[in-house]
Design a protein around this motif. Structure first.
Motif, PDB file in Angstrom:
ATOM      1  N   ARG A  26       0.920  -0.756  -0.029  1.00 41.88           N
ATOM      2  CA  ARG A  26      -0.106  -0.181   0.064  1.00 41.88           C
ATOM      3  C   ARG A  26       0.398   1.360  -0.022  1.00 41.88           C
ATOM      4  O   ARG A  26       2.334   1.349   0.158  1.00 41.88           O
ATOM      5  CB  ARG A  26      -1.160   0.215   0.883  1.00 41.88           C
ATOM      6  CG  ARG A  26      -1.478  -0.869   0.985  1.00 41.88           C
ATOM      7  CD  ARG A  26      -3.329  -1.472   2.488  1.00 41.88           C
ATOM      8  NE  ARG A  26      -4.012  -2.015   2.296  1.00 41.88           N
ATOM      9  CZ  ARG A  26      -5.026  -2.110   2.807  1.00 41.88           C
ATOM     10  NH1 ARG A  26      -5.240  -1.334   3.946  1.00 41.88           N
ATOM     11  NH2 ARG A  26      -5.937  -3.332   2.951  1.00 41.88           N
ATOM     12  N   ASN A  49      -4.461   6.798   1.398  1.00 38.12           N
ATOM     13  CA  ASN A  49      -4.229   6.080   1.657  1.00 38.12           C
ATOM     14  C   ASN A  49      -4.482   5.207   0.232  1.00 38.12           C
ATOM     15  O   ASN A  49      -6.030   5.165  -0.530  1.00 38.12           O
ATOM     16  CB  ASN A  49      -4.711   4.394   2.700  1.00 38.12           C
ATOM     17  CG  ASN A  49      -3.969   3.269   2.913  1.00 38.12           C
ATOM     18  OD1 ASN A  49      -3.891   2.779   1.381  1.00 38.12           O
ATOM     19  ND2 ASN A  49      -4.633   2.310   3.790  1.00 38.12           N
ATOM     20  N   ASP A  50      -3.734   4.767  -0.790  1.00 40.43           N
ATOM     21  CA  ASP A  50      -4.501   4.381  -2.272  1.00 40.43           C
ATOM     22  C   ASP A  50      -5.091   3.235  -1.533  1.00 40.43           C
ATOM     23  O   ASP A  50      -5.869   2.454  -3.115  1.00 40.43           O
ATOM     24  CB  ASP A  50      -3.401   4.137  -3.459  1.00 40.43           C
ATOM     25  CG  ASP A  50      -2.583   2.805  -2.971  1.00 40.43           C
ATOM     26  OD1 ASP A  50      -2.278   2.021  -1.959  1.00 40.43           O
ATOM     27  OD2 ASP A  50      -1.356   2.924  -3.881  1.00 40.43           O
ATOM     28  N   ALA A  51      -5.821   2.487  -0.835  1.00 42.16           N
ATOM     29  CA  ALA A  51      -5.729   1.279  -0.372  1.00 42.16           C
ATOM     30  C   ALA A  51      -7.710   1.541  -0.386  1.00 42.16           C
ATOM     31  O   ALA A  51      -8.357   0.386  -0.266  1.00 42.16           O
ATOM     32  CB  ALA A  51      -5.282  -0.303   0.267  1.00 42.16           C
ATOM     33  N   GLU A  93     -10.951   0.720  -5.809  1.00 43.61           N
ATOM     34  CA  GLU A  93      -9.986   1.431  -4.352  1.00 43.61           C
ATOM     35  C   GLU A  93      -9.282   2.333  -5.098  1.00 43.61           C
ATOM     36  O   GLU A  93      -9.071   2.265  -6.751  1.00 43.61           O
ATOM     37  CB  GLU A  93      -9.007   0.009  -4.403  1.00 43.61           C
ATOM     38  CG  GLU A  93      -8.875  -0.909  -3.294  1.00 43.61           C
ATOM     39  CD  GLU A  93      -7.927  -1.875  -2.838  1.00 43.61           C
ATOM     40  OE1 GLU A  93      -7.129  -2.070  -3.562  1.00 43.61           O
ATOM     41  OE2 GLU A  93      -8.633  -3.025  -2.237  1.00 43.61           O
ATOM     42  N   HIS A  95      -6.190   2.889  -6.177  1.00 41.83           N
ATOM     43  CA  HIS A  95      -5.085   2.303  -7.180  1.00 41.83           C
ATOM     44  C   HIS A  95      -5.176   2.353  -8.749  1.00 41.83           C
ATOM     45  O   HIS A  95      -4.417   2.318  -9.455  1.00 41.83           O
ATOM     46  CB  HIS A  95      -3.952   2.267  -6.295  1.00 41.83           C
ATOM     47  CG  HIS A  95      -4.607   0.536  -5.967  1.00 41.83           C
ATOM     48  ND1 HIS A  95      -4.975  -0.689  -7.098  1.00 41.83           N
ATOM     49  CD2 HIS A  95      -5.016   0.122  -5.479  1.00 41.83           C
ATOM     50  CE1 HIS A  95      -5.168  -1.352  -7.030  1.00 41.83           C
ATOM     51  NE2 HIS A  95      -6.086  -1.504  -4.918  1.00 41.83           N
ATOM     52  N   ARG A 124       3.855   3.118   1.862  1.00 44.86           N
ATOM     53  CA  ARG A 124       2.968   3.465   3.616  1.00 44.86           C
ATOM     54  C   ARG A 124       4.074   3.311   5.131  1.00 44.86           C
ATOM     55  O   ARG A 124       3.930   2.064   4.460  1.00 44.86           O
ATOM     56  CB  ARG A 124       1.167   3.190   3.650  1.00 44.86           C
ATOM     57  CG  ARG A 124       0.495   4.124   3.099  1.00 44.86           C
ATOM     58  CD  ARG A 124      -0.892   3.352   2.509  1.00 44.86           C
ATOM     59  NE  ARG A 124      -1.253   4.156   4.359  1.00 44.86           N
ATOM     60  CZ  ARG A 124      -1.817   5.100   4.386  1.00 44.86           C
ATOM     61  NH1 ARG A 124      -1.825   5.700   3.992  1.00 44.86           N
ATOM     62  NH2 ARG A 124      -2.191   5.571   6.010  1.00 44.86           N
ATOM     63  N   ARG A 130      -5.423   7.438   7.553  1.00 48.95           N
ATOM     64  CA  ARG A 130      -5.630   6.843   6.521  1.00 48.95           C
ATOM     65  C   ARG A 130      -5.943   8.223   5.049  1.00 48.95           C
ATOM     66  O   ARG A 130      -5.711   7.887   4.539  1.00 48.95           O
ATOM     67  CB  ARG A 130      -7.095   6.165   6.630  1.00 48.95           C
ATOM     68  CG  ARG A 130      -8.192   6.896   7.298  1.00 48.95           C
ATOM     69  CD  ARG A 130      -8.781   6.103   8.167  1.00 48.95           C
ATOM     70  NE  ARG A 130     -10.264   5.432   6.832  1.00 48.95           N
ATOM     71  CZ  ARG A 130     -10.763   6.173   6.104  1.00 48.95           C
ATOM     72  NH1 ARG A 130     -11.145   7.772   6.637  1.00 48.95           N
ATOM     73  NH2 ARG A 130     -11.776   5.551   5.246  1.00 48.95           N
TER      74      ARG A 130
END
Length: 300
Positions: A26, A49-51, A93, A95, A124, A130
């Motif tokens: 992540r 957070n790219d998740a 998500e 990303h 991360r 987040r």
């Protein structure tokens, strides 16, 4: 029997895809969210957070732009820039759409259109929030941009003490004397405990900054560094410098407020050294590389 069989088939998991999702590291992606109109502009820089899913990003943008009062009854969706009528899946998500520098999507909230662009990303750490708003300008509905209030909404926790414990004493002093605790979310987003791999000669230069000895010049340098760490444009940088130095009680020799240009003049020798290692000026390093320089400067 065929019905039961269909249910069993529907539960089959693509193990390769599931394993790939687990193994993907992540990242934190820095997003620039902007609404540009003929009469006004509103910008936010947000680390996320790219998740997270697009539905989560919707919540982050609502808090960042102050849409809370309208959120319940206001329709919203994300789309590509090319086809704004084709909705992106809110379960996607981030990303999948915002991973590389320059990737952009559109966020539609009622009549507002906001362009969301990936500015940069980096791995991360477990302690990274987040989502945090790290800068911005302008606001909707006649309100003012309030970074501290936005991040209180996003995080729901008080982290001032923990963040300042790992911040260089000079910057702790500036925050304490100026009362500008809006810098705390910025420092938290930078994750000052994260290990950086700067060359020894660069680290030595940074360790000797600022070179000025006069208190106003030293305050000017740290104000510039905080402004640079916001990763915003010159307008935002000048606002950070001028607001901070005014809050610290410094003014020009004729009693007028210090301008951004004048503040930079006060610490020009230090900024020249910073430019020599790529942390400032027209030949500065990439945003990701500059962030490591600012982390090294700002942490204890």
């Amino acid at each position: 029997m065929s019905s039961n069989g269909a249910r069993r088939v529907g539960q089959v998991v693509d193990l390769t895809a599931a394993r790939a999702r687990r193994q993907r590291l992540r990242r934190t992606v820095i997003l620039r969210a902007a609404n540009v109109r003929a009469d006004a502009e509103v910008h936010r820089h947000i680390g996320v957070n790219d998740a997270l899913h697009l539905a989560d990003l919707h919540d982050v943008l609502v808090a960042s732009f102050g849409f809370q009062e309208e959120r319940g009854a206001t329709p919203w969706h994300f789309s590509s820039l090319e086809d704004r009528d084709k909705r992106l899946d809110a379960a996607d998500e981030l990303h999948l759409h915002l991973s590389d520098e320059g990737d952009s999507i559109a966020y539609h909230f009622g009549l507002w259109d906001i362009i969301v662009t990936a500015v940069e990303s980096y791995p991360r750490d477990t302690g990274t929030p987040r989502a945090l708003c790290v800068g911005g300008s302008g606001a909707f509905g006649g309100t003012e941009f309030d970074l501290a209030a936005i991040n209180a909404e996003l995080t729901g926790t008080t982290t001032i003490r923990e963040v300042l414990m790992v911040t260089t004493p000079a910057v702790r002093g500036i925050i304490d004397r100026s009362g500008i605790f809006d810098f705390v979310p910025l420092l938290q987003a930078l994750d000052l405990t994260r290990e950086v791999g700067l060359p020894e000669d660069v680290a030595n230069v940074l360790g000797g900054l600022p070179v000025e000895t006069d208190p106003p010049a030293r305050d000017a340098f740290w104000s510039v560094v905080l402004g640079l760490a916001c990763m915003g444009d010159e307008l935002l940088g000048n606002h950070v410098l001028e607001t901070t130095m005014a809050a610290l009680g410094w003014e020009d020799g004729d009693g007028t407020p210090l301008t951004g240009a004048r503040i930079r003049e006060l610490c020009v020798r230090s900024l020249t050294r910073l430019a020599e290692v790529g942390g400032y000026g027209p030949d500065a390093l990439s945003p990701v590389e500059r962030l490591d320089i600012y982390r090294e400067l700002l942490r204890e």
